[in-house]
Design a protein around this motif. Sequence first.
Motif, PDB file in Angstrom:
ATOM      1  N   VAL A 253       0.833  -1.203   0.000  1.00  0.00           N
ATOM      2  CA  VAL A 253       0.000   0.000   0.000  1.00  0.00           C
ATOM      3  C   VAL A 253       0.872   1.258   0.000  1.00  0.00           C
ATOM      4  N   MET A 254       2.053   1.175   0.622  1.00  0.00           N
ATOM      5  CA  MET A 254       2.951   2.332   0.630  1.00  0.00           C
ATOM      6  C   MET A 254       3.610   2.524  -0.734  1.00  0.00           C
ATOM      7  N   ILE A 255       4.210   1.469  -1.262  1.00  0.00           N
ATOM      8  CA  ILE A 255       4.952   1.590  -2.519  1.00  0.00           C
ATOM      9  C   ILE A 255       4.013   1.897  -3.677  1.00  0.00           C
ATOM     10  N   PHE A 256       2.834   1.319  -3.646  1.00  0.00           N
ATOM     11  CA  PHE A 256       1.850   1.513  -4.709  1.00  0.00           C
ATOM     12  C   PHE A 256       1.481   2.990  -4.847  1.00  0.00           C
ATOM     13  N   VAL A 257       1.123   3.619  -3.722  1.00  0.00           N
ATOM     14  CA  VAL A 257       0.698   5.024  -3.759  1.00  0.00           C
ATOM     15  C   VAL A 257       1.856   5.929  -4.149  1.00  0.00           C
ATOM     16  N   ALA A 258       3.037   5.700  -3.554  1.00  0.00           N
ATOM     17  CA  ALA A 258       4.196   6.551  -3.857  1.00  0.00           C
ATOM     18  C   ALA A 258       4.669   6.357  -5.292  1.00  0.00           C
ATOM     19  N   GLY A 259       4.721   5.109  -5.743  1.00  0.00           N
ATOM     20  CA  GLY A 259       5.280   4.820  -7.059  1.00  0.00           C
ATOM     21  C   GLY A 259       4.414   5.240  -8.219  1.00  0.00           C
ATOM     22  N   LEU A 260       3.105   5.339  -7.987  1.00  0.00           N
ATOM     23  CA  LEU A 260       2.204   5.660  -9.096  1.00  0.00           C
ATOM     24  C   LEU A 260       1.843   7.135  -9.181  1.00  0.00           C
ATOM     25  N   ASP A 261       2.431   7.973  -8.337  1.00  0.00           N
ATOM     26  CA  ASP A 261       2.011   9.371  -8.362  1.00  0.00           C
ATOM     27  C   ASP A 261       3.160  10.372  -8.336  1.00  0.00           C
ATOM     28  N   THR A 262       4.174  10.115  -7.546  1.00  0.00           N
ATOM     29  CA  THR A 262       5.131  11.173  -7.211  1.00  0.00           C
ATOM     30  C   THR A 262       5.897  11.696  -8.422  1.00  0.00           C
ATOM     31  N   VAL A 263       6.562  10.813  -9.162  1.00  0.00           N
ATOM     32  CA  VAL A 263       7.484  11.264 -10.205  1.00  0.00           C
ATOM     33  C   VAL A 263       6.754  11.971 -11.339  1.00  0.00           C
ATOM     34  N   MET A 264       5.535  11.531 -11.660  1.00  0.00           N
ATOM     35  CA  MET A 264       4.828  12.180 -12.761  1.00  0.00           C
ATOM     36  C   MET A 264       4.599  13.661 -12.471  1.00  0.00           C
ATOM     37  N   ASN A 265       4.390  14.016 -11.199  1.00  0.00           N
ATOM     38  CA  ASN A 265       4.225  15.427 -10.859  1.00  0.00           C
ATOM     39  C   ASN A 265       5.518  16.200 -11.060  1.00  0.00           C
ATOM     40  N   GLY A 266       6.639  15.574 -10.698  1.00  0.00           N
ATOM     41  CA  GLY A 266       7.923  16.216 -10.955  1.00  0.00           C
ATOM     42  C   GLY A 266       8.168  16.437 -12.435  1.00  0.00           C
ATOM     43  N   MET A 267       7.767  15.470 -13.263  1.00  0.00           N
ATOM     44  CA  MET A 267       7.921  15.612 -14.714  1.00  0.00           C
ATOM     45  C   MET A 267       7.079  16.763 -15.241  1.00  0.00           C
ATOM     46  N   GLY A 268       5.844  16.885 -14.754  1.00  0.00           N
ATOM     47  CA  GLY A 268       4.984  17.980 -15.197  1.00  0.00           C
ATOM     48  C   GLY A 268       5.533  19.333 -14.812  1.00  0.00           C
ATOM     49  N   HIS A 370      16.992   7.608  -6.678  1.00  0.00           N
ATOM     50  CA  HIS A 370      17.873   7.222  -7.790  1.00  0.00           C
ATOM     51  C   HIS A 370      17.053   6.994  -9.054  1.00  0.00           C
ATOM     52  N   LEU A 371      15.930   6.299  -8.911  1.00  0.00           N
ATOM     53  CA  LEU A 371      15.059   6.070 -10.058  1.00  0.00           C
ATOM     54  C   LEU A 371      14.488   7.381 -10.570  1.00  0.00           C
ATOM     55  N   ALA A 372      14.049   8.249  -9.674  1.00  0.00           N
ATOM     56  CA  ALA A 372      13.456   9.527 -10.084  1.00  0.00           C
ATOM     57  C   ALA A 372      14.445  10.359 -10.889  1.00  0.00           C
ATOM     58  N   ARG A 373      15.674  10.427 -10.442  1.00  0.00           N
ATOM     59  CA  ARG A 373      16.684  11.223 -11.165  1.00  0.00           C
ATOM     60  C   ARG A 373      16.909  10.667 -12.570  1.00  0.00           C
ATOM     61  N   ILE A 374      17.010   9.353 -12.681  1.00  0.00           N
ATOM     62  CA  ILE A 374      17.204   8.748 -13.996  1.00  0.00           C
ATOM     63  C   ILE A 374      16.033   9.076 -14.912  1.00  0.00           C
ATOM     64  N   GLU A 375      14.818   8.918 -14.408  1.00  0.00           N
ATOM     65  CA  GLU A 375      13.633   9.160 -15.233  1.00  0.00           C
ATOM     66  C   GLU A 375      13.538  10.620 -15.655  1.00  0.00           C
ATOM     67  N   LEU A 376      13.798  11.534 -14.735  1.00  0.00           N
ATOM     68  CA  LEU A 376      13.711  12.958 -15.062  1.00  0.00           C
ATOM     69  C   LEU A 376      14.776  13.352 -16.076  1.00  0.00           C
ATOM     70  N   ASN A 377      16.008  12.920 -15.861  1.00  0.00           N
ATOM     71  CA  ASN A 377      17.079  13.252 -16.799  1.00  0.00           C
ATOM     72  C   ASN A 377      16.771  12.728 -18.200  1.00  0.00           C
ATOM     73  N   ILE A 378      16.336  11.475 -18.277  1.00  0.00           N
ATOM     74  CA  ILE A 378      16.048  10.879 -19.580  1.00  0.00           C
ATOM     75  C   ILE A 378      14.894  11.604 -20.262  1.00  0.00           C
ATOM     76  N   LEU A 379      13.844  11.902 -19.524  1.00  0.00           N
ATOM     77  CA  LEU A 379      12.703  12.596 -20.125  1.00  0.00           C
ATOM     78  C   LEU A 379      13.130  13.925 -20.726  1.00  0.00           C
ATOM     79  N   TYR A 380      13.851  14.742 -19.963  1.00  0.00           N
ATOM     80  CA  TYR A 380      14.261  16.060 -20.473  1.00  0.00           C
ATOM     81  C   TYR A 380      15.198  15.911 -21.666  1.00  0.00           C
ATOM     82  N   GLU A 381      16.130  14.947 -21.596  1.00  0.00           N
ATOM     83  CA  GLU A 381      17.052  14.731 -22.715  1.00  0.00           C
ATOM     84  C   GLU A 381      16.289  14.366 -23.985  1.00  0.00           C
ATOM     85  N   GLU A 382      15.336  13.466 -23.864  1.00  0.00           N
ATOM     86  CA  GLU A 382      14.606  13.005 -25.046  1.00  0.00           C
ATOM     87  C   GLU A 382      13.663  14.082 -25.582  1.00  0.00           C
ATOM     88  N   MET A 383      13.024  14.839 -24.704  1.00  0.00           N
ATOM     89  CA  MET A 383      12.158  15.927 -25.167  1.00  0.00           C
ATOM     90  C   MET A 383      12.962  16.968 -25.932  1.00  0.00           C
TER      91      MET A 383
END
Length: 415
Positions: A253-268, A370-383
Motif C-alpha cells: 500500500v505504501m509503494i503503490f501510492v508513492a510509485g504511481l504518483d510522485t514522479v509524474m508530478n515532478g515531470m509535469g 535514484h530512479l526519479a533522477r534517472i527518469e527525469l534526466n532521460i525525459l528532459y534529454e529526449e524531449m
Amino acid sequence: MSNAAQLSPAVDKPDHVADDLVYDFDFYADPGLIERGHARAVEVSKEAPPIFWTPRQGGHWIIRGHKAVFDVSRDTDKFSNGPISYEELQEILKSLPEDYPKPLIPTPITLDPPHHTMFRLPLQRAFSPKAMKKIEGDIRTLAADLIEKYKPQGGCEFMGSIAEPLPVTVFLKIFGLPIEKQDEYRALVKEHLANTDFEPSAVQERLRKVAAVMHDTIMERKDNPQDDVISLLWSAEFDGQPATIHDLENYCVMIFVAGLDTVMNGMGIGANHLATHPELQAELRANPDKVPAATEEILRRYTFTLPPRFVKEDMEFQGVTMKKGEKAVLLLPTADLDPNEFDSPEEFNLARESVHIAFGAGPHRCLGSHLARIELNILYEEMLARLPEFRLNPDHPVQYHGGPVWGPEELHLLW
C-alpha cells in the motif's frame, strides 16, 4: 480540483499556539496554490514564520524553513513518521481477535528506527543505484516512443500523454503488477491522495481498497516468484520470521501510492518550466551535458512533496511549544526557497552548487530518488532532442493540485 469549494473550514487555535505563529494555508486547496502553483510557495516562504500553525485541515503545524525541516527530518526521537509507535501498534495487533482484519500500516514509511531500518533494508537493494542503472535503457526507449507518438500532433496534454504513462509503466514493471491495469491503479491512487478524511476507519477503508486491487498478484508471486519487488519482499525475513501476507500488504500500500504518483508530478513541473523558458531549452539543446544540473535545479526550485510528522512528546522545538500527537507537515517546497540557505532562491541558476532537500533528509530520505533522477534526466534529454521548441498552450491555462504531492493537474504543450 476546484479551489474555493475544497478549502477546509478553519478551526480555533489551541491556547499554546502563539498568535504570531498562525498563518492561514491549506496545503490541499489554497486558492493561490491551485491557480499559481509554486508562485504561492514563494509567497509562503516570504510571509510565514519558519514554523507556523495553520487552522486548515483540522489545524496543524507546518515546518517551512530549511533548517527546521532538516532538523525535524533527522530527529526521530521528537518527531515520528506515524501517529502511533511500533510498540503501540504491536499491542493493538495482539489485542485483536484472530479472525479480525489487521489494520494496514504503510511500511516502512510510517515506522521509525530501528524498525524502519529493518523493514527498509529489502527495498534498499531493489532501488539501489546499481539496480536502477540496469533499466536505464528501457526507460529511454519508453520515453522516446511516447514522445515520438505525439510529436506529429504538434502538441499534447502532457500529464496524461507522457508524464503519467512513463513512470507508471516503469514502476509497474519493477513492482510486478500488470501494466494493462494502470488506468485502474491510477484512478485509485488519485482518489486516495485527494481524500482529506483522516479518521482511522476512513484511512483503513482506503488502504484496504488499495491492497485488494493487488491481492491476486501478491498471492501469485508467493508461489511463483519472478524478478520483481513483490517477489523480493516475499523472500525477506523480519526478526528471524518469514514475511507474512500482512507484511506484504503493508509494504504494497505504501509503494503503490508513492510509485504511481510522485514522479509524474515532478515531470509535469519540469516540463512546465522548460516550456516557459525557451532560452533554457536552447542552452540545454546546445549543451546536453547540462541536463542533470537543470534537473537538480528544477527539483530545488519546484520541490513538490510534503511528508507528515507527528510530535512524540510535549516540548519546545526551536522556540515553539508543541504538544504530543500534533501533526507537523514538512513543507519541502518552501524549505528549498529559504534565503537563509540559498542565494536568490527564486532565481533558476544552472550553476547553483547548494544541495536541495527535494528528496527529504535523514532516515526517511526518498527511497526512489535514484530512479526519479534517472527518469527525469532521460525525459528532459529526449524531449529536447526530439521536439522543436515547445511552449504552453495559451488556450489551456495550467491549474495545479495540492495535497501531499503538488503538481499540474493538466499541462497542455504546443510545438
